[in-house]
Design a protein around this motif. Structure first.
Motif, PDB file in Angstrom:
ATOM      1  N   LEU A 186      10.594   1.980  -3.727  1.00 16.15           N
ATOM      2  CA  LEU A 186       9.759   1.410  -2.915  1.00 16.15           C
ATOM      3  C   LEU A 186       9.498  -0.213  -3.065  1.00 16.15           C
ATOM      4  O   LEU A 186       9.194  -0.787  -2.139  1.00 16.15           O
ATOM      5  CB  LEU A 186       8.326   2.409  -2.801  1.00 16.15           C
ATOM      6  CG  LEU A 186       7.314   1.838  -1.804  1.00 16.15           C
ATOM      7  CD1 LEU A 186       7.982   2.160  -0.235  1.00 16.15           C
ATOM      8  CD2 LEU A 186       6.094   2.839  -2.054  1.00 16.15           C
ATOM      9  N   VAL A 187       9.195  -0.520  -4.236  1.00 13.25           N
ATOM     10  CA  VAL A 187       8.685  -1.682  -4.633  1.00 13.25           C
ATOM     11  C   VAL A 187       9.778  -2.714  -4.510  1.00 13.25           C
ATOM     12  O   VAL A 187       9.665  -3.957  -4.889  1.00 13.25           O
ATOM     13  CB  VAL A 187       7.907  -1.752  -5.976  1.00 13.25           C
ATOM     14  CG1 VAL A 187       6.929  -0.953  -6.129  1.00 13.25           C
ATOM     15  CG2 VAL A 187       9.147  -1.513  -7.180  1.00 13.25           C
ATOM     16  N   GLN A 188      11.068  -2.269  -4.204  1.00 10.54           N
ATOM     17  CA  GLN A 188      12.156  -3.211  -3.979  1.00 10.54           C
ATOM     18  C   GLN A 188      12.089  -4.361  -3.027  1.00 10.54           C
ATOM     19  O   GLN A 188      12.178  -5.665  -3.254  1.00 10.54           O
ATOM     20  CB  GLN A 188      13.336  -2.600  -3.816  1.00 10.54           C
ATOM     21  CG  GLN A 188      13.941  -1.792  -5.288  1.00 10.54           C
ATOM     22  CD  GLN A 188      15.238  -1.213  -4.728  1.00 10.54           C
ATOM     23  OE1 GLN A 188      15.886  -1.458  -3.836  1.00 10.54           O
ATOM     24  NE2 GLN A 188      15.737  -0.325  -5.734  1.00 10.54           N
ATOM     25  N   PRO A 189      11.387  -4.102  -1.664  1.00 10.28           N
ATOM     26  CA  PRO A 189      11.227  -2.961  -1.272  1.00 10.28           C
ATOM     27  C   PRO A 189      12.335  -2.379  -0.415  1.00 10.28           C
ATOM     28  O   PRO A 189      13.352  -3.081   0.139  1.00 10.28           O
ATOM     29  CB  PRO A 189      10.261  -3.212  -0.127  1.00 10.28           C
ATOM     30  CG  PRO A 189      10.326  -4.547   0.244  1.00 10.28           C
ATOM     31  CD  PRO A 189      11.196  -5.372  -1.015  1.00 10.28           C
ATOM     32  N   ASP A 190      12.456  -1.095  -0.524  1.00 13.77           N
ATOM     33  CA  ASP A 190      13.518  -0.196   0.198  1.00 13.77           C
ATOM     34  C   ASP A 190      12.727   0.887   0.901  1.00 13.77           C
ATOM     35  O   ASP A 190      13.082   2.249   0.326  1.00 13.77           O
ATOM     36  CB  ASP A 190      14.556   0.126  -0.762  1.00 13.77           C
ATOM     37  CG  ASP A 190      15.938   0.755   0.119  1.00 13.77           C
ATOM     38  OD1 ASP A 190      15.649   0.828   1.449  1.00 13.77           O
ATOM     39  OD2 ASP A 190      16.853   0.929  -0.502  1.00 13.77           O
ATOM     40  N   LYS A 191      12.014   0.722   1.704  1.00 10.93           N
ATOM     41  CA  LYS A 191      11.295   1.846   2.480  1.00 10.93           C
ATOM     42  C   LYS A 191      12.199   2.691   3.191  1.00 10.93           C
ATOM     43  O   LYS A 191      11.651   3.914   3.130  1.00 10.93           O
ATOM     44  CB  LYS A 191      10.303   1.271   3.392  1.00 10.93           C
ATOM     45  CG  LYS A 191       9.317   0.053   2.953  1.00 10.93           C
ATOM     46  CD  LYS A 191       8.267  -0.279   3.928  1.00 10.93           C
ATOM     47  CE  LYS A 191       7.709  -1.621   3.503  1.00 10.93           C
ATOM     48  NZ  LYS A 191       8.475  -2.641   3.201  1.00 10.93           N
ATOM     49  N   GLY A 192      13.286   2.485   3.673  1.00 11.54           N
ATOM     50  CA  GLY A 192      14.218   3.484   4.345  1.00 11.54           C
ATOM     51  C   GLY A 192      14.748   4.356   3.273  1.00 11.54           C
ATOM     52  O   GLY A 192      14.683   5.647   3.532  1.00 11.54           O
TER      53      GLY A 192
END
Length: 512
Positions: A186-192
């Motif tokens: 999530l913090v990459q962010p990569d919400k998908g």
């Protein structure tokens, strides 16, 4: 009701007897369906990648002006993915979900940390998701999907089925084993990817026994938290506003989404034909990746998009069918979780391309270009195949009856070492005298045939026909063993039939 149940069991047993290549149909049919659907999607993906990327590759010096550049690379990645899938399939899934899981988890978490806290990550479209390895780039979040499925299945098996960990330990280990990778993604962010993994874990928890009301509550809470997190940064907030009105900035933030609409609109029912897309001529960005479904809609039409959905439907059916016959809860969750993750990712991409939800940048499984994506998707299929290979025959109702109603022959002598056996089982003549067969399981209820009704400890020899004939009918006699009995005549049939008297009439009163 009993007749209907018996008829259903009979049909079930007949289905169980059907085989495909010598394997029961209920195992081989979903396995073959899984393989065929995966191969069809992968092959169709290669075709569409070549069609949608040929113009970009032909006009780019980075691809040496080779129109088949992306096709060749995808085929190479696919070969690596097939090798990984075969390895996962031919090794029992218990090894991956138990013995190798700590190492898998540590490697995955290490790569996710490497992406965030080192310079190995390469920025693209507002996110840092890749590790550069020479000419290749690796996306650890794709491989984290496999780790999340294995970890969740392991914890659910230990808590819901084995009972080897307490509720407190289940929550704590879940927060560490599943929560840490999701937070790092999530913090990459990569919400998908975070949303896809979280939804898959939720499906696995529901299949493990979590209540429907709690499932709905977690879904609503998850959407609220994801929306709040997305509104924190300008990049994600702009994507949300674009979905609400893509035409407000049709040449800026909404350009890609609008061009995707044009592609779907041009395709109609049957499409313009494979290779005849106009949007791939640099009008539609990332036509061979995030928006390949739009190119499929343009070239193959509505029927082509429905065909893709049908192939994923078969994939889902096969995975759930394999999960049904899995040996344990861990296997059921691995099979169901793997195919659920693929289908969830498909709908996340489709909803983004159609403007139903914000774009997440997630590719279509098996169809979109991307090395990490195709390898991880094939690895998930390999896990499902491993569960299928480890599945065993399900015991039918008739199997249970045959096991519990074993007919054994028992005589009055109960000493060890005698040779009595099951009905129909060959015995040597010297062993036929009657002891209890001691090899039968003591715990299983069995129907037993016992000679005689007394409690004497000695076997009772049957009188010979000559002895029966020498004793008057109806008299109380004592045989050679000292047992008292009533002689009813030489033969039961003769007693019922009677004999002819000297006058030739049948006398039913006399047995002689």
């Amino acid at each position: 009701m009993r007749n209907d149940s018996t008829a259903h069991e009979g049909r079930r047993d007949r289905r169980a007897d059907k085989t495909i290549f010598g394997v029961p149909e209920r195992f081989e049919k979903p396995r073959l369906t899984l393989y065929v659907a995966t191969f069809a999607l992968f092959a169709f993906g290669l075709l569409m990648i070549y069609s949608s990327s040929s113009i970009v590759a032909l006009t780019s010096a980075a691809s040496d002006h080779n129109p088949a550049y992306y096709l060749i690379r995808q085929a190479e990645f696919g070969a690596a993915g097939i090798g990984a899938a075969v390895l996962l399939a031919y090794v029992d899934y218990h090894f991956w979900a138990e013995k190798a899981l700590p190492l898998i988890w540590l490697v995955t978490t290490g790569m996710l940390v490497l992406v965030i806290f080192t310079s190995s990550g390469s920025d693209a479209y507002g996110a840092t998701r890749w590790i550069q390895l020479g000419p290749f780039s690796l996306q650890p979040s794709e491989f984290a999907k496999v780790t999340v499925v294995l970890t969740a299945a392991n914890l659910c098996q230990r808590y819901f089925d084995d009972g080897s960990i307490s509720k407190r330990d289940f929550y704590l280990m879940g927060a560490l084993g599943v929560g840490i990778p999701l937070v790092l993604i999530l913090v990459q962010p990569d919400k998908g990817s975070t949303m896809i993994c979280a939804a898959t874990v939720l499906v696995m928890l529901y299949l493990s026994g979590m209540s429907g009301k709690l499932t709905i509550f977690v879904i609503v809470l998850g959407f609220a938290l994801m929306f709040a997190w997305s509104m924190r940064d300008d990049y994600s907030r702009a994507r949300i506003m674009t979905v609400l009105d893509p035409w407000a900035d049709r040449y800026g933030a909404g350009y890609q989404l609008v061009q995707g609409f044009y592609a779907f609109g041009s395709g109609g029912l049957f499409g313009v034909g494979i290779g005849a897309s106009r949007q791939k001529y640099s009008y539609l960005p990332m036509a061979y990746n995030d928006f390949i479904f739009a190119v499929i809609g343009e070239e193959c039409g509505l029927l082509g998009t429905l065909g893709v959905l049908a192939a994923f439907g078969l994939l889902l059916w096969a995975g759930l069918r394999i999960a049904r016959y899995a040996p344990d809860l861990s296997g059921r969750l691995i099979a169901a979780g793997s195919v659920s993750m693929l289908v969830i990712q498909l709908f996340v991409n489709i909803c983004g391309v159609l403007g139903v939800m914000p774009l997440t940048g997630k590719p279509v499984p098996f169809l979109s270009y991307g090395g990490s994506s195709i390898i991880s998707c094939l690895m998930l299929v390999g896990l499902v195949a491993s569960v299928s290979r480890a599945s065993h025959l399900e015991e039918t109702q008739s199997d249970a009856r045959r096991r519990d109603l074993s007919l054994a022959r028992r005589s009055r002598t109960d000493g060890p070492g005698d040779g009595s056996g099951f009905v129909g089982e060959p015995q040597p003549r010297s062993a036929r005298g009657g002891s209890v067969r001691t090899s039968a399981p003591a715990t299983a209820p069995r129907l037993t045939l016992v000679e005689g009704g007394g409690t004497e400890s000695r076997p009772v020899p049957r009188p010979t026909p000559l002895a029966r004939q020498s004793t008057p009918r109806g008299r109380l006699t004592t045989d050679a063993s000292g047992h008292r009995r009533i002689d009813l005549g030489p033969d039961a049939a003769d007693r019922l039939r009677g004999t002819r008297s000297s006058s030739g009439r049948r006398d039913g009163r006399s047995g002689r």
